[in-house]
Scaffold this motif. Sequence first.
Motif, short mmCIF file in Angstrom:
data_model
loop_
_atom_site.label_atom_id
_atom_site.label_comp_id
_atom_site.label_asym_id
_atom_site.label_seq_id
_atom_site.Cartn_x
_atom_site.Cartn_y
_atom_site.Cartn_z
N SER A 50 -34.31 -15.10 30.15
CA SER A 50 -32.92 -15.57 30.21
C SER A 50 -31.98 -14.54 30.81
O SER A 50 -31.04 -14.88 31.53
CB SER A 50 -32.44 -15.96 28.80
OG SER A 50 -32.55 -14.85 27.92
N THR A 51 -32.20 -13.25 30.52
CA THR A 51 -31.34 -12.22 31.07
C THR A 51 -31.49 -12.12 32.59
O THR A 51 -30.50 -11.95 33.31
CB THR A 51 -31.66 -10.85 30.44
OG1 THR A 51 -31.51 -10.96 29.02
CG2 THR A 51 -30.74 -9.78 30.97
N ALA A 52 -32.71 -12.23 33.07
CA ALA A 52 -32.93 -12.22 34.51
C ALA A 52 -32.27 -13.42 35.16
O ALA A 52 -31.68 -13.31 36.24
CB ALA A 52 -34.43 -12.20 34.81
N ALA A 53 -32.33 -14.57 34.50
CA ALA A 53 -31.70 -15.77 35.05
C ALA A 53 -30.20 -15.60 35.17
O ALA A 53 -29.57 -16.00 36.16
CB ALA A 53 -32.03 -16.98 34.16
N ALA A 54 -29.58 -14.97 34.16
CA ALA A 54 -28.14 -14.75 34.19
C ALA A 54 -27.73 -13.77 35.27
O ALA A 54 -26.61 -13.81 35.79
CB ALA A 54 -27.66 -14.26 32.83
N ALA A 55 -28.65 -12.88 35.64
CA ALA A 55 -28.33 -11.84 36.63
C ALA A 55 -28.45 -12.32 38.06
O ALA A 55 -27.98 -11.65 38.98
CB ALA A 55 -29.25 -10.63 36.43
N VAL A 56 -29.08 -13.47 38.28
CA VAL A 56 -29.26 -13.97 39.64
C VAL A 56 -27.95 -14.58 40.10
O VAL A 56 -27.71 -15.77 40.02
CB VAL A 56 -30.41 -15.00 39.71
CG1 VAL A 56 -30.59 -15.49 41.14
CG2 VAL A 56 -31.70 -14.38 39.24
N ALA A 57 -27.07 -13.73 40.59
CA ALA A 57 -25.74 -14.13 41.04
C ALA A 57 -25.28 -13.12 42.08
O ALA A 57 -25.75 -11.99 42.11
CB ALA A 57 -24.76 -14.16 39.86
N PRO A 58 -24.36 -13.52 42.97
CA PRO A 58 -23.93 -12.61 44.05
C PRO A 58 -22.95 -11.53 43.63
O PRO A 58 -22.35 -10.89 44.46
CB PRO A 58 -23.29 -13.59 45.05
CG PRO A 58 -22.77 -14.71 44.21
CD PRO A 58 -23.78 -14.86 43.08
N THR A 59 -22.76 -11.34 42.31
CA THR A 59 -21.79 -10.34 41.85
C THR A 59 -22.23 -8.94 42.27
O THR A 59 -23.36 -8.54 41.99
CB THR A 59 -21.67 -10.38 40.32
OG1 THR A 59 -21.36 -11.71 39.93
CG2 THR A 59 -20.59 -9.43 39.84
N PRO A 60 -21.37 -8.16 42.96
CA PRO A 60 -21.75 -6.80 43.37
C PRO A 60 -22.04 -5.92 42.16
O PRO A 60 -21.31 -5.94 41.17
CB PRO A 60 -20.52 -6.31 44.14
CG PRO A 60 -19.77 -7.55 44.53
CD PRO A 60 -20.03 -8.53 43.42
N THR A 61 -23.08 -5.15 42.23
CA THR A 61 -23.43 -4.21 41.16
C THR A 61 -23.93 -2.92 41.80
O THR A 61 -24.31 -2.89 42.97
CB THR A 61 -24.54 -4.78 40.26
OG1 THR A 61 -25.66 -5.16 41.07
CG2 THR A 61 -24.05 -6.00 39.49
N SER A 62 -23.96 -1.84 41.01
CA SER A 62 -24.47 -0.57 41.51
C SER A 62 -25.99 -0.62 41.60
O SER A 62 -26.64 -1.45 40.96
CB SER A 62 -24.04 0.57 40.60
OG SER A 62 -24.67 0.44 39.34
N ILE A 63 -26.55 0.32 42.36
CA ILE A 63 -28.00 0.37 42.47
C ILE A 63 -28.64 0.61 41.11
O ILE A 63 -29.62 -0.05 40.75
CB ILE A 63 -28.42 1.48 43.46
CG1 ILE A 63 -27.96 1.13 44.88
CG2 ILE A 63 -29.93 1.69 43.43
CD1 ILE A 63 -28.22 2.22 45.90
N SER A 64 -28.09 1.55 40.34
CA SER A 64 -28.67 1.86 39.03
C SER A 64 -28.63 0.67 38.09
O SER A 64 -29.58 0.43 37.34
CB SER A 64 -27.98 3.06 38.41
OG SER A 64 -26.60 2.79 38.19
N SER A 65 -27.54 -0.09 38.12
CA SER A 65 -27.45 -1.26 37.23
C SER A 65 -28.43 -2.34 37.66
O SER A 65 -28.99 -3.05 36.82
CB SER A 65 -26.02 -1.80 37.18
OG SER A 65 -25.64 -2.33 38.43
N ARG A 66 -28.66 -2.48 38.97
CA ARG A 66 -29.64 -3.45 39.44
C ARG A 66 -31.05 -3.04 39.01
O ARG A 66 -31.86 -3.87 38.61
CB ARG A 66 -29.55 -3.60 40.96
CG ARG A 66 -28.20 -4.09 41.45
CD ARG A 66 -28.25 -4.64 42.85
NE ARG A 66 -28.59 -3.70 43.89
CZ ARG A 66 -27.71 -2.99 44.59
NH1 ARG A 66 -26.41 -3.10 44.32
NH2 ARG A 66 -28.09 -2.17 45.57
N GLN A 67 -31.33 -1.73 39.08
CA GLN A 67 -32.62 -1.24 38.62
C GLN A 67 -32.81 -1.51 37.13
O GLN A 67 -33.86 -1.98 36.70
CB GLN A 67 -32.75 0.26 38.91
CG GLN A 67 -32.86 0.61 40.38
CD GLN A 67 -32.80 2.12 40.61
OE1 GLN A 67 -32.09 2.84 39.91
NE2 GLN A 67 -33.53 2.59 41.60
#
Length: 312
Positions: free
Chosen positions: A195-212
């Motif tokens: 569910s967390t991965a599903a919520a993250a699939v969005a075009p919202t800009p994030t830092s490299i570390s937060s994406r990792q």
Amino acid sequence: FCAGCFLPVNTGGEAPGRAAVIDFESEYFVGTLLMRIRGIAPFDAGASDASDENYFDGKRRRFQAVVRGKFKKELPMSECVTGQVFDRPVGKMPARWIVSSFLKFATSLVPQMEVQIDGDSPRCLTPLVATAHTVLARKETADKRTTEAGDGGDVGDRSFNYGVYAGSVDMEAPLEEPHASDPTSMLPHAAPHDSTAAAAVAPTPTSISSRQKTRKKAYNRLYARRAAHPRFRLDTEYTFEFYQHLLLFDRTLALDMGSIVGAVPLAPVTDGQPLKFMSAHREGDAGALNYLWSFDIWHESLYDLARRAERA
């Protein structure tokens, strides 16, 4: 794999297009490895194609390894691990509080780490997709496996001619964890199962570390559940980047434990056994490891203990 071969390692100072790579194939994976270690002597001492710039300039890391390639069988991602595996017992360990501090630090980064120090086959294993610093999944535009499989053959069970894989021409290119909405991101693969991965699939800009961190958290949860899905696809080229700043490759192979502890020599700890850069498929918690790739990293400080163990 080429037992006994000396394989090229780069210094980071090679001219563009001149870094050495290693093509390899195992039962379940075919690909290319690029490895860089800060401060080592050039593999080709007579080479004159050095660059004025070095990959390690401005970076803390002392080691980088990039693997790019394709799977030959649709393995569950939760069954693929990386880490260290030894063929015989370890040697003299540092003080208990040093080992405890290191393990506490390591498990804070990789909560699913499995450590077995005692016994004849010590190991430390972590989930592959949750451990790599950068992971990319690039789907092929044209699948060439149809001709490779032949008349109804299952390519996952057959030897896979390396010439089929042609994705290793840009191994030196800089890598970056993609946005969740990028087609090369691993999060869409996890989204149907987390569910967390599903919520993250969005075009919202994030830092490299937060994406990792988002990708690592999702795949740590999938690993903890031993999820049967997602699986590595046969029509996709995967890139795994690893780097770290704790290993010292100076006069002795050592682990940098900071200003309080200092550098801890690893030769007595491993009893002369080399470190491994590896990944493997493991079916079940007690299953045997079937290596996707495995390369021994030797250092001259290991030699005397290795020879002593060989003669024992």
